[in-house]
Design a protein around this motif. Structure first.
Motif, short mmCIF file in Angstrom:
data_model
loop_
_atom_site.label_atom_id
_atom_site.label_comp_id
_atom_site.label_asym_id
_atom_site.label_seq_id
_atom_site.Cartn_x
_atom_site.Cartn_y
_atom_site.Cartn_z
N ILE A 18 -54.85 10.29 -12.50
CA ILE A 18 -54.44 9.73 -11.22
C ILE A 18 -53.31 10.60 -10.67
O ILE A 18 -52.34 10.87 -11.36
CB ILE A 18 -53.93 8.28 -11.38
N PHE A 23 -51.59 4.77 -6.75
CA PHE A 23 -52.93 4.20 -6.65
C PHE A 23 -52.91 3.16 -5.55
O PHE A 23 -52.12 2.21 -5.59
CB PHE A 23 -53.32 3.56 -7.99
N ARG A 46 -59.85 0.28 -11.47
CA ARG A 46 -58.76 0.01 -12.41
C ARG A 46 -58.89 -1.40 -12.97
O ARG A 46 -59.12 -2.35 -12.22
CB ARG A 46 -57.41 0.15 -11.71
N TYR A 75 -58.27 3.37 -15.93
CA TYR A 75 -58.88 3.87 -14.70
C TYR A 75 -60.23 4.50 -15.01
O TYR A 75 -60.39 5.18 -16.02
CB TYR A 75 -57.98 4.92 -14.05
#
Length: 76
Positions: free
Chosen positions: A6, A10, A36, A56
């Protein structure tokens, strides 16, 4: 987590339930789409010291497979 990195924050686009688990669909700074879930690593949901980790996934299929395995292990 299946080879997922990531970048930055997010951002959640939508939230839905899958097998009793809340799933967030969103994206990072590079606008890559991810799913997620937040899983408890403790032995029991009543454990106050249980740790929760964000997992994730790029693919909903990978998420479903891991979630199925997680539920099976924790019900045993």
């Amino acid at each position: 987590m299946r080879d997922v990195t990531i970048f930055g924050n997010f951002t959640v686009l939508e939230t839905f339930m899958l097998n009793g688990v809340q799933v967030d669909k969103g994206f990072d700074e590079r606008l890559d789409i991810f799913y997620r879930i937040n899983l408890c690593t403790g032995n029991s949901a009543d454990d106050v010291n249980a740790l929760f980790i964000d997992c994730y996934y790029r693919s909903i299929a990978d998420l479903k497979r891991d979630l199925k395995d997680y539920i099976w292990v924790n019900q045993s």
